[in-house]
Structures are given as structure tokens and as C-alpha cells.
Enzyme design. Structure first.
Site, PDB file in Angstrom:
ATOM      1  N   LYS A 188      69.656 -18.676  23.085  1.00 27.01           N
ATOM      2  CA  LYS A 188      69.720 -17.297  23.599  1.00 27.01           C
ATOM      3  C   LYS A 188      70.037 -16.412  22.407  1.00 27.01           C
ATOM      4  O   LYS A 188      71.064 -16.604  21.737  1.00 27.01           O
ATOM      5  CB  LYS A 188      70.822 -17.213  24.660  1.00 27.01           C
ATOM      6  CG  LYS A 188      70.660 -16.095  25.666  1.00 27.01           C
ATOM      7  CD  LYS A 188      70.951 -14.707  25.135  1.00 27.01           C
ATOM      8  CE  LYS A 188      72.430 -14.354  25.160  1.00 27.01           C
ATOM      9  NZ  LYS A 188      72.653 -12.993  24.573  1.00 27.01           N
ATOM     10  N   GLY A 245      81.555 -17.950  20.126  1.00 29.74           N
ATOM     11  CA  GLY A 245      81.754 -16.534  20.406  1.00 29.74           C
ATOM     12  C   GLY A 245      83.124 -16.290  20.984  1.00 29.74           C
ATOM     13  O   GLY A 245      84.072 -17.034  20.707  1.00 29.74           O
ATOM     14  N   SER A 246      83.204 -15.267  21.819  1.00 32.26           N
ATOM     15  CA  SER A 246      84.507 -14.830  22.333  1.00 32.26           C
ATOM     16  C   SER A 246      85.019 -15.742  23.440  1.00 32.26           C
ATOM     17  O   SER A 246      84.246 -16.460  24.091  1.00 32.26           O
ATOM     18  CB  SER A 246      84.366 -13.415  22.883  1.00 32.26           C
ATOM     19  OG  SER A 246      83.451 -13.428  23.957  1.00 32.26           O
ATOM     20  N   GLY A 250      82.675 -17.478  26.337  1.00 33.83           N
ATOM     21  CA  GLY A 250      82.682 -18.948  26.459  1.00 33.83           C
ATOM     22  C   GLY A 250      83.210 -19.384  27.803  1.00 33.83           C
ATOM     23  O   GLY A 250      82.674 -20.281  28.447  1.00 33.83           O
ATOM     24  N   GLU A 269      83.058 -22.973  21.398  1.00 35.95           N
ATOM     25  CA  GLU A 269      83.999 -22.776  20.295  1.00 35.95           C
ATOM     26  C   GLU A 269      84.320 -21.291  20.288  1.00 35.95           C
ATOM     27  O   GLU A 269      83.451 -20.471  20.044  1.00 35.95           O
ATOM     28  CB  GLU A 269      83.363 -23.191  18.965  1.00 35.95           C
ATOM     29  CG  GLU A 269      82.795 -24.604  18.961  1.00 35.95           C
ATOM     30  CD  GLU A 269      83.860 -25.672  18.971  1.00 35.95           C
ATOM     31  OE1 GLU A 269      84.981 -25.404  18.513  1.00 35.95           O
ATOM     32  OE2 GLU A 269      83.583 -26.782  19.471  1.00 35.95           O
ATOM     33  N   CYS A 306      86.430 -16.439  12.733  1.00 33.09           N
ATOM     34  CA  CYS A 306      87.177 -17.126  13.790  1.00 33.09           C
ATOM     35  C   CYS A 306      88.415 -17.805  13.218  1.00 33.09           C
ATOM     36  O   CYS A 306      89.321 -18.162  13.952  1.00 33.09           O
ATOM     37  CB  CYS A 306      86.284 -18.147  14.478  1.00 33.09           C
ATOM     38  SG  CYS A 306      85.394 -19.179  13.325  1.00 33.09           S
ATOM     39  N   GLU A 396      93.715 -13.102  20.162  1.00 32.75           N
ATOM     40  CA  GLU A 396      92.975 -12.728  18.954  1.00 32.75           C
ATOM     41  C   GLU A 396      92.709 -11.220  18.892  1.00 32.75           C
ATOM     42  O   GLU A 396      92.373 -10.609  19.901  1.00 32.75           O
ATOM     43  CB  GLU A 396      91.622 -13.470  18.955  1.00 32.75           C
ATOM     44  CG  GLU A 396      90.762 -13.200  17.727  1.00 32.75           C
ATOM     45  CD  GLU A 396      89.330 -13.759  17.877  1.00 32.75           C
ATOM     46  OE1 GLU A 396      88.778 -13.682  18.983  1.00 32.75           O
ATOM     47  OE2 GLU A 396      88.798 -14.260  16.880  1.00 32.75           O
TER      48      GLU A 396
HETATM   49  P1  NAP Z   1      80.440 -12.854  22.191  1.00 34.34           P
HETATM   50  O1  NAP Z   1      80.508 -11.424  22.516  1.00 34.34           O
HETATM   51  O2  NAP Z   1      81.142 -13.793  23.107  1.00 34.34           O
HETATM   52  O3  NAP Z   1      78.867 -13.217  22.138  1.00 34.34           O
HETATM   53  C1  NAP Z   1      78.386 -14.516  21.859  1.00 34.34           C
HETATM   54  C2  NAP Z   1      77.162 -14.793  22.744  1.00 34.34           C
HETATM   55  O4  NAP Z   1      77.592 -15.041  24.081  1.00 34.34           O
HETATM   56  C3  NAP Z   1      76.185 -13.636  22.815  1.00 34.34           C
HETATM   57  O5  NAP Z   1      74.877 -14.142  22.882  1.00 34.34           O
HETATM   58  C4  NAP Z   1      76.553 -12.952  24.114  1.00 34.34           C
HETATM   59  O6  NAP Z   1      75.445 -12.289  24.663  1.00 34.34           O
HETATM   60  C5  NAP Z   1      76.949 -14.141  24.986  1.00 34.34           C
HETATM   61  N1  NAP Z   1      77.908 -13.772  26.021  1.00 34.34           N
HETATM   62  C6  NAP Z   1      79.029 -13.028  25.858  1.00 34.34           C
HETATM   63  N2  NAP Z   1      79.657 -12.891  27.051  1.00 34.34           N
HETATM   64  C7  NAP Z   1      78.919 -13.568  27.960  1.00 34.34           C
HETATM   65  C8  NAP Z   1      79.043 -13.799  29.368  1.00 34.34           C
HETATM   66  N3  NAP Z   1      80.062 -13.303  30.066  1.00 34.34           N
HETATM   67  N4  NAP Z   1      78.107 -14.544  29.987  1.00 34.34           N
HETATM   68  C9  NAP Z   1      77.073 -15.053  29.289  1.00 34.34           C
HETATM   69  N5  NAP Z   1      76.890 -14.869  27.958  1.00 34.34           N
HETATM   70  C10 NAP Z   1      77.803 -14.128  27.302  1.00 34.34           C
HETATM   71  O7  NAP Z   1      80.997 -13.152  20.736  1.00 34.34           O
HETATM   72  P2  NAP Z   1      80.665 -12.358  19.378  1.00 34.34           P
HETATM   73  O8  NAP Z   1      81.267 -11.016  19.444  1.00 34.34           O
HETATM   74  O9  NAP Z   1      79.241 -12.513  19.071  1.00 34.34           O
HETATM   75  O10 NAP Z   1      81.452 -13.218  18.283  1.00 34.34           O
HETATM   76  C11 NAP Z   1      82.765 -12.888  17.904  1.00 34.34           C
HETATM   77  C12 NAP Z   1      83.729 -13.876  18.538  1.00 34.34           C
HETATM   78  O11 NAP Z   1      83.306 -15.205  18.230  1.00 34.34           O
HETATM   79  C13 NAP Z   1      85.132 -13.784  17.999  1.00 34.34           C
HETATM   80  O12 NAP Z   1      86.043 -13.938  19.052  1.00 34.34           O
HETATM   81  C14 NAP Z   1      85.226 -14.955  17.027  1.00 34.34           C
HETATM   82  O13 NAP Z   1      86.531 -15.418  16.802  1.00 34.34           O
HETATM   83  C15 NAP Z   1      84.384 -15.961  17.740  1.00 34.34           C
HETATM   84  N6  NAP Z   1      83.839 -16.975  16.837  1.00 34.34           N
HETATM   85  C16 NAP Z   1      84.244 -18.258  16.995  1.00 34.34           C
HETATM   86  C17 NAP Z   1      83.783 -19.233  16.139  1.00 34.34           C
HETATM   87  C18 NAP Z   1      84.211 -20.660  16.285  1.00 34.34           C
HETATM   88  O14 NAP Z   1      83.636 -21.534  15.672  1.00 34.34           O
HETATM   89  N7  NAP Z   1      85.200 -20.960  17.096  1.00 34.34           N
HETATM   90  C19 NAP Z   1      82.890 -18.899  15.115  1.00 34.34           C
HETATM   91  C20 NAP Z   1      82.475 -17.588  14.991  1.00 34.34           C
HETATM   92  C21 NAP Z   1      82.960 -16.634  15.880  1.00 34.34           C
HETATM   93  P3  NAP Z   1      75.620 -10.812  25.297  1.00 34.34           P
HETATM   94  O15 NAP Z   1      76.392 -10.004  24.323  1.00 34.34           O
HETATM   95  O16 NAP Z   1      74.229 -10.353  25.506  1.00 34.34           O
HETATM   96  O17 NAP Z   1      76.363 -11.008  26.584  1.00 34.34           O
END
Ligand code: NAP
Length: 534
Positions: A188, A245-246, A250, A269, A306, A396
Site C-alpha cells: 500500500k 508506522g505510527s 499499526g 513495527e 523511530c 512518542e
Molecule cells: P503512519 O501515519 O502510521 O502511516 C504508515 C502507513 O499506515 C501509511 O500508509 C498510512 O496510510 C497507513 N495507516 C495509518 N493509519 C492507518 C489506519 N488507521 N488504518 C489503515 N492504515 C493506516 O506512520 P508515518 O507517519 O508514515 O510514520 C511515522 C511513524 O512511524 C512514527 O511513529 C515512527 O516512530 C514510526 N516508525 C517506526 C519504525 C519502526 O521500525 N518501528 C520505523 C519508521 C517509523 P494513510 O496515511 O493513507 O492512512
């Protein structure tokens, strides 16, 4: 080999670029707010269905493809990615405002990852073949011939994070570790960098062609997480989810996967605050050096990692006061950074304001916002007593800020860090005059809560290798027994299958008597590359 791909704004389904009529995202430069063409369409139910079915059909076709062919594929993806040259980096800079050096480094890491998983695929070690020979004469019950290997799990839905467009993107670690074992992927796209995602998907498509593997092994659908992403996860063909992601995203996908008539595993993650524990002698002996290193770890890349340290625990006193002053000084020197997107910038502002106005929290470095998405670093402090009672202070804050938690004494420090949730990392800084017992005590508390325990080092910078763990107990991930980086990551997308009393002809080659793949296998408890006799 240089090559080009003209962006289409479409989805990749079974080897074809398929446009959908519905408009979804017009990427904008976080720097200027100007549109970055083209506009991208949102996948509808038909596109999700087609990509999922193509993955399912490809999985059937891939069943008997020898494992070294997946290694060829991953190596070809690496070549194709590099072959895109400046176009890939330029697009990523335009969509994310990350600086060139950071993106060049991330692309190199992504290529390293692809090659690491290629080596794992080629070795066949992930199959972990085990043979326990039949004992027909055993009493009171004979033992059957039992053989076990890991098999690919099936189509994997991949969601990348916005802050790592390559390494955790559509051909990042999740996709590479899934493909390494012969699993199809339906990715996606991320709304923050749909153009980068299309270029990366085009690289995988080219690589599938280069290696003669089924085009349905990889698909890309663009669109919102709550509609397109949810539909991919809920499709009956989907067998597992890799998410970066967030916590909110997740957790939402984890809940959806669990609510399916047939639940599937979700390897999400998510964010982490990566606590740093500063023991008193470390602060006394290396105050300036730790303040400098910590500032870099908090503010590098706009604090959008992250593994950024978001909480720093230390014991009250004049050294702690001097340390706070030194860290504030360092943070004031850091130039403001443009964050990844308007929504991340807005979230950071809200979170920083909430931290600054929370009862008992002192703002040591207020920062500023010189542009719509530009922010300077912020530093806050709070007592351990207040921190322990306010769960909001444990979460966070994605961006350039950190919170000092000031404890009464070493006993209070230990009791306070015991209140931490699951984390990707945790670090202890110890000085020469700190006792081994104190270091052990803090390390033992952190070890139960983290995936990676660090001594006298900073958490940012994740090495891609066999021994690394990039995971941890919830809420760092939804599967504490996994990692999204390193060789162990492939384990997420395989499942063990045991074969009882099957004749050679019906067994997978990895388990056949003659060992035609030349694998190291565990036969009746002994490691061997030899054949087995029945
Ligand atoms: P995000 O907003 O959660 O987005 C990641 C993906 O998930 C996007 O494709 C988003 O698409 C989708 N998504 C988000 N909410 C969703 C929901 N409710 N239902 C279905 N899909 C959903 O994260 P981000 O802002 O891109 O990344 C930043 C975050 O990632 C930070 O919290 C960071 O700490 C974390 N991160 C973690 C790691 C690790 O390895 N643990 C690595 C890098 C980053 P849409 O926006 O279209 O919904």
C-alpha cells in the site's frame, strides 16, 4: 544499468499499470507547499481484488520455484533501484524534504538490505530442515518418519512508513524479507511519497521481468489506509501484514486483521520513545560529550526516527542541572529542520504544545517555527513523580524534542524506568565511578522492555545485520518475538510444516533423502550435509 520510468499515478497490478478514475493524492512539497505532479488515483475495490488475486495466483505458481531464484530477484531489484539514479533521489527530496545526503545513505542501506536477504534466500538456511528418522521397532510405540521445514506463508500486505521512503518503503525490509522466501507482496503506497513508491514498484516489476518470475508476485495500490489499506488486509488472499508506522495505524490494522473471519498475523513495527538512563557518574564525568551526542541523536533528521531518544532519565542534583543547561545549549545551536509533511508538522506542534503546557512540565528550550513545516528543537523537563502519573508523557513525540525525567535517587530511577512500556531500544550510560551493580540493575529493568539494549551509545542508526533486533514488546510492535530488520526478519513470513511418512517423491527437495539442494540439515539431532537412508 540506467533506466527510466515515467510516473503514471496508477497502481501496479499483475505487471500492468492500471489507472483508477478516483483522485486521491496530489503530493506537495513540504518545503514550499507547491504541488509535485502527477496526481495519484485511489484504488477501488476492483483494483484491490485484482492485486490480491494476482498475488494468490502467483503464490501457487511460485510453489516449486527453487529458493535461489528469489535471491536472483532481490539482487535484480537492487540493481534496478540503483539504475534509477538521480531520478529516485530527486523525487524523494521533492516529496519528503529529507536532505540528499540522508536519502543517498538510506538508499545504500536499502540496497544492503536487499543483498542481505538475497544471501539468506540463496543459502536456504531459512528453510531450517530437520529430519527425525523413523524408528519402526521402538517400543511401546514405533516412531514415524518426521521431517520439517519452513514454508512461505502466502501473500503479504506491506505498509511502509513516511520517514523512511526507501528502507521501510514498498521495496524496503518487509518486502525484501517476504520475497526472500517466495511470498508475494501487495504494497500500500504511502500518501507522503506516492511517486517514490511508484518508482520503487517499477524497479521490482523490472526485476521480476529480468529474472523471469511471475509478475503477480508484486503489486502496488495507492490510496488511503483506512479504505484501500484496510481492504487489502481484509482480503481473504492476504496471509500476513508487515507494517511500519505510527502506533495508531499499526494498532488499527492489527485489530482489523484480528477481526477477520480467519485472523492473520500482523507484524507492526511502531513508534518508541527509546529511553536513555544516565547514571550519576556518567553525567559527572562526561557531561558535555553526552549532551553533544544526545542532541545529535534527538535532532538528526528532524528527530523523525523511530529510534529517536524521547525520554532521558537522570538523578537530581547540580550535575543534572548542568547537564540540562548543556543539552539546551546544544539544541539551540541546531538549525531548524523541515519536517516530512504538513500533517507531521502539525502533529509535532500539537504534541510539543501539549508537553509544554502539561502540569509539572518545565520548558527548557522552547524552539520556534520559522516556516510552515520548519521547526527548531525543543527540550522539556519533569519530575519522576509527575511523569509516573501522566501516561501522556510516556508517548512518542515524533520530531526534534526530548523530555528529561528527573528522579530523586537511584532507587527512584529504577522504580521510574520500571513504568516504561515496550520499546525498540533502551540505553544506559555509566561512568567509571558507577557501580557494576547499578549498571546491571538498570540494564535488567530495561532488558524486559526493549528489543535492543545499549551501553554508552545512542539508539539512532540501525545496523542491518544478523545480530540486530529492531522490535520489542507492545507498543513498540504487535509481535514481540519478531524483528523487522536483520536476518531474523524472514521468520515473520514463513511457517513450519511437518511431513509425516511421506515418500521421497512427495517431499519438498529440501527434505528429500539425497539432499539435492546440498543444505545443512539437522538429522536425528546432528548437523550434516549428508544424505539420509531410510
Ligand atoms: P503512519 O501515519 O502510521 O502511516 C504508515 C502507513 O499506515 C501509511 O500508509 C498510512 O496510510 C497507513 N495507516 C495509518 N493509519 C492507518 C489506519 N488507521 N488504518 C489503515 N492504515 C493506516 O506512520 P508515518 O507517519 O508514515 O510514520 C511515522 C511513524 O512511524 C512514527 O511513529 C515512527 O516512530 C514510526 N516508525 C517506526 C519504525 C519502526 O521500525 N518501528 C520505523 C519508521 C517509523 P494513510 O496515511 O493513507 O492512512
Amino acid at each position: 544499468m540506467t533506466w527510466t520510468h515515467a510516473l503514471t499515478g496508477a497502481h501496479l497490478i499483475n505487471g500492468e499499470w492500471v489507472a483508477s478514475g478516483v483522485g486521491f493524492a496530489q503530493p506537495c512539497s513540504p518545503e514550499t507547499g507547491e504541488p509535485v505532479p502527477p496526481a495519484f488515483g485511489e484504488a477501488g475495490a476492483a483494483e484491490v481484488e485484482a492485486a490480491s488475486v494476482a498475488a494468490s495466483v502467483a503464490f501457487e505458481e511460485a510453489r516449486d520455484i527453487p529458493h535461489h531464484r528469489w535471491a536472483d530477484l532481490l539482487e535484480a531489484v537492487a540493481v534496478r533501484l540503483l539504475g534509477l539514479g538521480d531520478a529516485l533521489i530527486d523525487r524523494a527530496m521533492a516529496e519528503t524534504a529529507l536532505i540528499e545526503a540522508r536519502l543517498v545513505g538510506e538508499l545504500a542501506r536499502t540496497v544492503t538490505q536487499l543483498r542481505l536477504y538475497a544471501r539468506i534466500a540463496r543459502s536456504g538456511a531459512w528453510l531450517e530442515a530437520v529430519i527425525d528418522s523413523a524408528e519402526p521397532d521402538r517400543r511401546p510405540t514405533p516412531r514415524p518418519d518426521l521431517r520439517r521445514i519452513f514454508r512461505p506463508i502466502g501473500p503479504v500486505a506491506v505498509f511502509g512508513a513516511g520517514n523512511f521512503p526507501f528502507a521501510y518503503g514498498v521495496c524496503g525490509g518487509d518486502t525484501a524479507s517476504a520475497l526472500a522466501c517466495g511470498n508475494p507482496v501487495v504494497a500500500k503506497g504511502h500518501p507522503g511519497h506516492p511517486g517514490v513508491d511508484e518508482l520503487c514498484a517499477a524497479a521490482v516489476l523490472q526485476a521480476l521481468g529480468d529474472t523471469g518470475l511471475p509478475a503477480g508476485m508484486f503489486g502496488l495500490v495507492q490510496g488511503s489506509g483506512t479504505t484501500v489499506g484496510a481492504a487489502v488486509v481484509e482480503h481473504p488472499a492476504c496471509e500476513a501484514v508487515g507494517f511500519t508506522g505510527s502506533l495508531a495505524g499499526g494498532r488499527a490494522l492489527f485489530d482489523r486483521a484480528a477481526a477477520r473471519p480467519r485472523p492473520i498475523p500482523v507484524f507492526a513495527e511502531m513508534g518508541s520513545v527509546n529511553p536513555i538512563v544516565l547514571l550519576p557518574a556518567a553525567v559527572r564525568e562526561r557531561l558535555d560529550a553526552i549532551a553533544e551526542g544526545l542532541c545529535l541523536s534527538v535532532t538528526n533528521g528532524g528527530g523523525q526516527f523511530c529510534t529517536k531518544p524521547g525520554l532521558v532519565f537522570l538523578v537530581t542534583g547540580p550535575d543534572a542541572d548542568r547537564f540540562a543547561e548543556a543539552l539546551g545549549r546544544e539544541m539551540r545551536r541546531v538549525a531548524p529542520t523541515t519536517l516530512l509533511s504538513r500533517s507531521i508538522s502539525g502533529n509535532f506542534l500539537r504534541r510539543a504544545e501539549a508537553l509544554g503546557s502539561a502540569v509539572g512540565v518545565e520548558t527548557l528550550e522552547a524552539g520556534c517555527r520559522p516556516g510552515p513545516c520548519r521547526h527548531s528543537a525543543r527540550l522539556f523537563a519533569v519530575s519522576s513523580a509527575v511523569w509516573r502519573t501522566n501516561a501522556d508523557l510516556h508517548a512518542e513525540a515524533f520530531g526534534p524534542c526530548t523530555l528529561l525525567v528527573i528522579c530523586e535517587d537511584l532507587g527512584d530511577l529504577a522504580a521510574t524506568i520500571a513504568c516504561l512500556d515496550g520499546q525498540l531500544t533502551g540505553a544506559v550510560f555509566a561512568g567509571a565511578a558507577d557501580t557494576d551493580a547499578d549498571v546491571r540493575r538498570m540494564a535488567a529493568i530495561l532488558e524486559r522492555r526493549v528489543g535492543r539494549l545499549i551501553l554508552n551509545g545512542y539508539p539512532t542508526g540501525v545496523e542491518v545485520c544478523g545480530a540486530v533486533v529492531h522490535g520489542g514488546p507492545y507498543p513498540a510492535t504487535t509481535a514481540a518475538n519478531s524483528t523487522s530488520v536483520g536476518t531474523l526478519a524472514v521468520r515473520r513470513f514463513v511457517r513450519p510444516v511437518s511431513y509425516q511418512n511421506l515418500p521421497d517423491a512427495l517431499l519438498p527437495p529440501a527434505l528429500q533423502d539425497a539432499n539435492p539442494l546440498g543444505l545443512e540439515r539437522t538429522v536425528d539431532g546432528e548437523a550434516t550435509r549428508g544424505a539420509v537412508a531410510r
